[in-house]
Design an enzyme around this catalytic site. Structure first.
Site, mmCIF file in Angstrom:
data_model
loop_
_atom_site.group_PDB
_atom_site.id
_atom_site.type_symbol
_atom_site.label_atom_id
_atom_site.label_comp_id
_atom_site.label_asym_id
_atom_site.label_seq_id
_atom_site.Cartn_x
_atom_site.Cartn_y
_atom_site.Cartn_z
ATOM 1 N N THR A 9 61.527 -43.543 19.965
ATOM 2 C CA THR A 9 63.806 -42.873 20.202
ATOM 3 C C THR A 9 63.183 -41.735 19.513
ATOM 4 O O THR A 9 62.993 -41.420 18.365
ATOM 5 C CB THR A 9 64.479 -44.013 19.858
ATOM 6 N N VAL A 24 60.775 -47.270 10.400
ATOM 7 C CA VAL A 24 62.309 -46.398 10.528
ATOM 8 C C VAL A 24 61.053 -44.697 10.712
ATOM 9 O O VAL A 24 60.200 -44.451 9.888
ATOM 10 C CB VAL A 24 62.662 -46.438 9.118
ATOM 11 N N LYS A 25 62.218 -43.943 11.454
ATOM 12 C CA LYS A 25 61.229 -42.004 12.060
ATOM 13 C C LYS A 25 61.461 -41.741 10.947
ATOM 14 O O LYS A 25 62.986 -41.564 10.637
ATOM 15 C CB LYS A 25 61.781 -42.564 13.430
ATOM 16 N N VAL A 26 60.850 -40.605 9.972
ATOM 17 C CA VAL A 26 60.962 -39.867 9.190
ATOM 18 C C VAL A 26 60.714 -38.745 9.379
ATOM 19 O O VAL A 26 58.858 -38.482 9.429
ATOM 20 C CB VAL A 26 61.071 -40.881 7.358
#
Ligand code: E4P
Length: 215
Positions: A27, A82-84
């Site tokens: 997402t 976790v998208k970073v």
């Protein structure tokens, strides 16, 4: 190659999951804003709709804030990644999250050296955005090939998620380049099933079957 859906739409995720080919979901804030839903209620529903990894993106920019947000996101469900963003602060946060056993997806990646740095700090995934590179006159898939070569040269376990996919040819090229994962819209996923000769072939077989004497 694993197939992820690039969306925050729970109905689409449920549908693709029923097809039996869905390995995970990515997402981003744009996808979430399109649903009109509150992330607090949306994220757990997405995480339940698929067994595989679900990338949820932080909107913070300093390492301390990203780490804090990453812990909060990771607590939502066991399959959260976790998208970073691939910044100095972002990669510092990735290293800290990795040391806590929290999975990360380093995003908005446009160069092989950014991907090298992501692997060095222990990113679980890296996401090169091929379609956005194509849009500015670069061959996005060359980036994927370079990252594949670097990761293979040094045995980095970071998995490559080909992202910003625009059409089925991107999926084919991703698979040929040895990408671990390709994340795509429901439209692109659906197109992978279709071929006009398949439709014509089925129609012909059904027509001929009508000529077969039935008991
Ligand atoms: C990937 O993880 C991103 O969500 C996505 O592919 C972004 O690309 P786009 O907004 O250019 O489609």
């Amino acid at each position: 190659m694993k197939i992820f859906l690039d969306t925050a739409d729970v109905e689409q995720i449920t549908q693709a999951n029923r097809w039996g080919v869905l390995d995970g979901v990515t997402t981003n804030p744009t996808h979430v804003s399109r649903t009109g839903a509150d992330p607090h209620s949306l994220y757990p529903r997405i995480c339940q709709a698929v067994k595989g990894p679900v990338s949820l993106e932080t909107i913070f920019l300093t390492a301390d804030q990203i780490v804090e947000d990453g812990r909060r996101l990771a607590a939502i469900a066991g399959n959260v990644v976790v998208k970073v963003p691939v910044t100095r602060e972002g990669l510092m946060a990735v290293k800290r999250l990795a040391s806590e056993g929290i999975k990360t997806n380093v995003t908005v990646t446009f160069s092989p050296l950014q991907a090298l740095l992501a692997a060095k700090v222990g990113a679980t995934y890296v996401s090169p955005f091929v379609g956005r590179l194509d849009a500015v006159g670069h061959t996005g898939m060359d980036l994927v090939r370079q990252i594949r070569q670097i990761y293979t040269n040094y045995g980095y376990p970071t998995e490559i998620i080909v992202a910003a996919v625009r059409h089925p040819l991107h999926v084919l090229e991703a698979a040929l380049a040895g990408a671990d994962i390709c994340t795509m819209s429901m439209d692109v996923l659906s197109q992978l099933y279709d071929h006009p000769l398949t439709d014509i072939g089925i129609e012909l077989f059904l027509k001929d079957w009508k000529k077969v004497p039935q008991p």
